[in-house]
Design a protein around this motif. Structure first.
Motif, PDB file in Angstrom:
ATOM      1  N   LEU A 133      25.993 -28.052  -1.564  1.00 13.61           N
ATOM      2  CA  LEU A 133      26.421 -28.305  -2.915  1.00 13.61           C
ATOM      3  C   LEU A 133      25.478 -29.543  -3.253  1.00 13.61           C
ATOM      4  O   LEU A 133      25.017 -29.762  -4.442  1.00 13.61           O
ATOM      5  CB  LEU A 133      28.058 -29.065  -2.687  1.00 13.61           C
ATOM      6  CG  LEU A 133      28.893 -27.887  -2.562  1.00 13.61           C
ATOM      7  CD1 LEU A 133      30.240 -28.352  -2.915  1.00 13.61           C
ATOM      8  CD2 LEU A 133      28.787 -26.455  -3.623  1.00 13.61           C
ATOM      9  N   ALA A 134      24.829 -30.499  -2.276  1.00  8.37           N
ATOM     10  CA  ALA A 134      24.131 -31.411  -2.689  1.00  8.37           C
ATOM     11  C   ALA A 134      22.509 -31.120  -3.150  1.00  8.37           C
ATOM     12  O   ALA A 134      22.028 -31.456  -3.963  1.00  8.37           O
ATOM     13  CB  ALA A 134      24.097 -32.678  -1.662  1.00  8.37           C
ATOM     14  N   HIS A 135      22.303 -30.448  -2.174  1.00  4.89           N
ATOM     15  CA  HIS A 135      20.837 -29.868  -2.069  1.00  4.89           C
ATOM     16  C   HIS A 135      20.299 -28.522  -2.557  1.00  4.89           C
ATOM     17  O   HIS A 135      19.156 -27.935  -2.598  1.00  4.89           O
ATOM     18  CB  HIS A 135      20.093 -30.320  -0.909  1.00  4.89           C
ATOM     19  CG  HIS A 135      20.399 -31.713  -0.382  1.00  4.89           C
ATOM     20  ND1 HIS A 135      19.900 -32.758  -0.925  1.00  4.89           N
ATOM     21  CD2 HIS A 135      21.115 -32.214   0.636  1.00  4.89           C
ATOM     22  CE1 HIS A 135      20.294 -34.102  -0.539  1.00  4.89           C
ATOM     23  NE2 HIS A 135      20.909 -33.534   0.655  1.00  4.89           N
ATOM     24  N   TYR A 152      21.930 -20.763  -6.054  1.00  6.36           N
ATOM     25  CA  TYR A 152      22.417 -22.024  -6.231  1.00  6.36           C
ATOM     26  C   TYR A 152      21.426 -23.091  -5.983  1.00  6.36           C
ATOM     27  O   TYR A 152      20.928 -23.087  -4.752  1.00  6.36           O
ATOM     28  CB  TYR A 152      23.954 -22.000  -5.665  1.00  6.36           C
ATOM     29  CG  TYR A 152      24.568 -23.461  -5.725  1.00  6.36           C
ATOM     30  CD1 TYR A 152      25.269 -23.704  -6.901  1.00  6.36           C
ATOM     31  CD2 TYR A 152      24.608 -24.393  -4.678  1.00  6.36           C
ATOM     32  CE1 TYR A 152      25.862 -24.653  -7.196  1.00  6.36           C
ATOM     33  CE2 TYR A 152      25.013 -25.720  -5.122  1.00  6.36           C
ATOM     34  CZ  TYR A 152      25.845 -25.740  -6.314  1.00  6.36           C
ATOM     35  OH  TYR A 152      26.286 -26.969  -6.615  1.00  6.36           O
ATOM     36  N   THR A 153      21.516 -24.054  -6.655  1.00  7.38           N
ATOM     37  CA  THR A 153      20.331 -25.127  -6.884  1.00  7.38           C
ATOM     38  C   THR A 153      20.771 -26.470  -6.254  1.00  7.38           C
ATOM     39  O   THR A 153      20.101 -27.487  -6.230  1.00  7.38           O
ATOM     40  CB  THR A 153      19.437 -25.417  -8.037  1.00  7.38           C
ATOM     41  OG1 THR A 153      20.397 -25.611  -9.080  1.00  7.38           O
ATOM     42  CG2 THR A 153      18.735 -23.983  -8.391  1.00  7.38           C
ATOM     43  N   GLY A 154      22.164 -26.580  -6.391  1.00 12.22           N
ATOM     44  CA  GLY A 154      22.708 -27.962  -6.051  1.00 12.22           C
ATOM     45  C   GLY A 154      22.859 -28.920  -6.854  1.00 12.22           C
ATOM     46  O   GLY A 154      21.900 -29.000  -8.042  1.00 12.22           O
ATOM     47  N   THR A 155      23.536 -29.964  -6.867  1.00 12.71           N
ATOM     48  CA  THR A 155      23.642 -31.093  -7.896  1.00 12.71           C
ATOM     49  C   THR A 155      22.289 -32.011  -7.935  1.00 12.71           C
ATOM     50  O   THR A 155      22.163 -32.484  -8.791  1.00 12.71           O
ATOM     51  CB  THR A 155      24.778 -31.867  -7.488  1.00 12.71           C
ATOM     52  OG1 THR A 155      24.846 -32.608  -6.214  1.00 12.71           O
ATOM     53  CG2 THR A 155      26.212 -31.221  -7.629  1.00 12.71           C
ATOM     54  N   ASP A 156      21.679 -32.003  -6.556  1.00 12.13           N
ATOM     55  CA  ASP A 156      20.358 -32.862  -6.683  1.00 12.13           C
ATOM     56  C   ASP A 156      19.083 -32.016  -6.644  1.00 12.13           C
ATOM     57  O   ASP A 156      18.024 -32.519  -6.571  1.00 12.13           O
ATOM     58  CB  ASP A 156      20.602 -33.805  -5.282  1.00 12.13           C
ATOM     59  CG  ASP A 156      21.711 -34.546  -5.284  1.00 12.13           C
ATOM     60  OD1 ASP A 156      22.188 -35.072  -6.442  1.00 12.13           O
ATOM     61  OD2 ASP A 156      22.124 -35.097  -4.339  1.00 12.13           O
ATOM     62  N   SER A 174      14.864 -33.240   0.680  1.00 14.02           N
ATOM     63  CA  SER A 174      16.257 -32.609   0.787  1.00 14.02           C
ATOM     64  C   SER A 174      16.496 -32.028   2.158  1.00 14.02           C
ATOM     65  O   SER A 174      17.417 -31.986   2.494  1.00 14.02           O
ATOM     66  CB  SER A 174      16.375 -31.578  -0.462  1.00 14.02           C
ATOM     67  OG  SER A 174      16.467 -32.235  -1.675  1.00 14.02           O
ATOM     68  N   LEU A 201      33.294 -22.496  -5.893  1.00 20.52           N
ATOM     69  CA  LEU A 201      33.150 -23.865  -6.742  1.00 20.52           C
ATOM     70  C   LEU A 201      33.548 -23.885  -8.189  1.00 20.52           C
ATOM     71  O   LEU A 201      34.160 -24.945  -8.670  1.00 20.52           O
ATOM     72  CB  LEU A 201      31.503 -23.964  -6.776  1.00 20.52           C
ATOM     73  CG  LEU A 201      30.950 -25.441  -7.529  1.00 20.52           C
ATOM     74  CD1 LEU A 201      31.418 -26.561  -6.721  1.00 20.52           C
ATOM     75  CD2 LEU A 201      29.553 -25.079  -7.290  1.00 20.52           C
ATOM     76  N   PRO A 246      33.633 -29.458  -7.065  1.00 23.99           N
ATOM     77  CA  PRO A 246      32.937 -29.717  -6.031  1.00 23.99           C
ATOM     78  C   PRO A 246      33.524 -30.586  -4.811  1.00 23.99           C
ATOM     79  O   PRO A 246      33.337 -30.276  -3.784  1.00 23.99           O
ATOM     80  CB  PRO A 246      31.845 -30.627  -6.425  1.00 23.99           C
ATOM     81  CG  PRO A 246      32.484 -30.963  -7.780  1.00 23.99           C
ATOM     82  CD  PRO A 246      33.223 -30.023  -8.278  1.00 23.99           C
TER      83      PRO A 246
END
Length: 544
Positions: A60-62, A202-206, A215, A281, A286
């Motif tokens: 989810l982050a990266h 999915y690209t993540g939040t960051d 990352s 999600l 998240p």
């Protein structure tokens, strides 16, 4: 076995230490399991749900791409470093603390790493207990604080009886766990192939959609917090039968599968965690997407009646938590007892430290450690990486390549120096510098590289220190006063038994040394609890 003073054993301490061979070599007379039973038992201990949370948090982050590469990088490091440790544990029937003593740290130097390993067990106990409490809240409506307490107390009866009880528990529950874990994933992928496309995109939040080094390393650092899991695997592998020509194929298969091979299943679970988090999600957000109970609730929702969804999700979480947390409590109690007994020369009983370990875990749960999970694991991984890489390097390089470290492991008091600078200096330098990097002390640019620094510094300094010291601080003595060799003709620890003249129990050859003041032999635990050193052999003049 002496509980307080040498020569004054109690029945409880004797029964307890002989049940699991706590703090000592596991004798051939006790190791009656086949290689595959030992392997199945060891793999049952990795049924934990933390992998799903760790994978989900990284993903989810990266983003999926960075997460999958990070998981693969961490798995490769864990496999390579875990192999020599697993081999030594299975071949010589000793746990990771006893391996560490003779692999660069010394008799008291390895207390440092015992505390680190004990910390690993209560951190992950707390994580699994938190996941179970989330399941009990969803399924039964229990408040989290009560769920934390239930998940802690329920493992105590299962841990009391050691390996015999744990092997039965793990073997019987593994098929149910595998079915509940794999079934939903297979169903989702086969009935809705679009889930795979959404997962991969999915690209993540960051993230920015691509794979980048920072990352990947940040994600790998979190995943590498699991590197100390090899210690729990060895707590089972030390009960492997002797390796012979007749069973060497089964023996090696079991060692690789249940030793470093645990990470293959672990990496798969982390990838599944990313998949399930992306899948749910949009529905849960998240924060909840990293909770395994929500992940499997969402997966079960797609394939079965609504009335069955929550009960099955709760059953999966509870089985997983029990399977891993009996191992966490068991291994943690061994690590704490090891440290306490060496420092104080008193053996208070392993159950005391089962309760100590559970107390630490419960405190972490009540502090809501789940909400700042990745920060805890990212910090912890630096210490764990430095330790495991140091020991693995000492075995692989110092023992077999440079031949500066004795190839046969040694763990008995009197045979080892108190502190060996080879491992201690390498570990302290690697963990200290990497932790400084992790907390941005060396700048923001280097922060993601802290796990790499921990591994590289430990790998370089361990042989460097062995060369500088010329290997002189490994063995305080080369002769333990017993004429019979430690190993038999096939290279397995000798099964010949002798009586310890302090506790009057029979032990196999590797667990004893000659007594300094009597014409007799003393077992390793009685040596550890000898407060005045009457039984400890003096240093050899040439070893100074």
């Amino acid at each position: 076995m002496p509980a307080t003073e040498p020569g004054s054993p109690t029945d409880q301490a004797t029964k307890e230490t002989l049940e699991d061979y706590t703090l000592r070599f596991a004798p051939r007379s006790y190791r009656r399991w086949t290689p595959m039973v030992v392997a199945t038992t060891a793999l049952g201990g990795i049924a934990y749900m933390a992998d799903f949370s760790i994978g989900a948090g990284v993903g989810l982050a990266h983003g999926t791409g960075n997460a999958l590469v990070a998981i693969a990088v961490a798995a490769a490091v864990i496999f390579v470093t875990g192999f020599p440790l697993a081999y030594y544990g299975a071949r010589y029937n000793i746990d990771l603390d006893l391996i560490t003593r003779g692999s660069g740290f010394g008799y008291y130097g390895s207390v440092l790493t015992s505390v680190i390993f004990a910390s690993f067990t209560f951190i992950f106990f707390a994580l699994e207990g938190s996941i179970m409490a989330q399941g009990l809240k969803l399924g039964l409506g229990l408040p989290l604080w009560l769920g934390y307490l239930v998940s802690t107390l329920m493992v105590i009866p299962l841990v009391i009886y050691g390996m015999k009880a744990l092997s039965k528990l793990q073997v019987w529950t593994t098929p149910i766990w595998l079915l509940l874990m794999v079934g939903p994933l297979v169903y989702l992928v086969s009935t809705d192939p679009g889930t795979v496309d959404r997962f991969l995109a999915y690209t993540g939040t960051d993230g920015d959609g691509g794979v980048n080094t920072a990352s990947v390393l940040l994600g790998a650092g979190v995943c590498l917090s699991l590197i100390a899991q090899i210690g729990e695997q060895i707590d089972y592998l030390r009960f492997m039968p002797p390796k012979t020509e007749a069973d060497k194929r089964a023996w090696w298969t079991a060692v690789v599968m249940a030793g470093p091979g645990w990470v293959v299943l672990g990496a798969l679970k982390q990838a599944i965690g990313v998949f399930l988090a992306v899948y749910i999600l949009a529905e849960v957000g998240p924060a909840a997407a990293t909770e395994p109970i929500q992940q499997f609730r969402g997966a079960f929702d797609a394939m079965m009646p609504s009335w069955l969804i929550v009960p099955l999700a709760v059953v999966l979480v509870v089985i997983s938590q029990i399977k891993i947390n009996v191992t966490n409590a068991y291994s943690g109690s061994l690590a704490w007892t090891n440290s306490f007994t060496r420092v104080t020369r008193r053996y208070p009983g392993r159950m005391v430290f089962v309760l100590v370990n559970l107390g630490f875990a419960l405190a972490l749960m009540e502090a809501d450690m789940f909400s700042f999970l990745n920060s805890i694991l990212g910090f912890y991984s630096n210490c764990a990486i430095a330790w495991v890489v140091t020991v693995a390097t000492d075995i692989g390089v110092n023992k077999y390549l440079l031949e500066l470290s004795p190839r046969a492991p040694e763990f008995r008091r009197g045979m080892l120096y108190a502190v060996n600078p080879v491992g201690v200096v390498a570990f302290v330098a690697a963990s200290g510098l990497s932790i400084a990097m992790y907390f941005h002390a060396l700048g923001d640019t280097l922060q993601p590289y802290s796990p790499v620094a921990a591994a590289v510094i430990a790998f370089v300094l361990t042989p460097f220190m062995a060369i500088v010291t010329k290997g002189r601080y490994y063995l305080r003595r080369t002769d333990d006063g017993i004429s019979e060799p430690l190993l038999d003709a096939e290279g397995n620890p000798s099964a010949t038994t002798y009586d310890c003249h302090v506790c009057h129990q029979p032990y196999e050859r590797p667990d004893l040394a000659a007594c300094h003041t009597h014409d007799a032999m003393v077992c390793s635990l009685c040596l550890s609890t000898d407060k005045v050193g009457d039984h400890v052999l003096p240093a050899e003049p040439s070893a100074a």
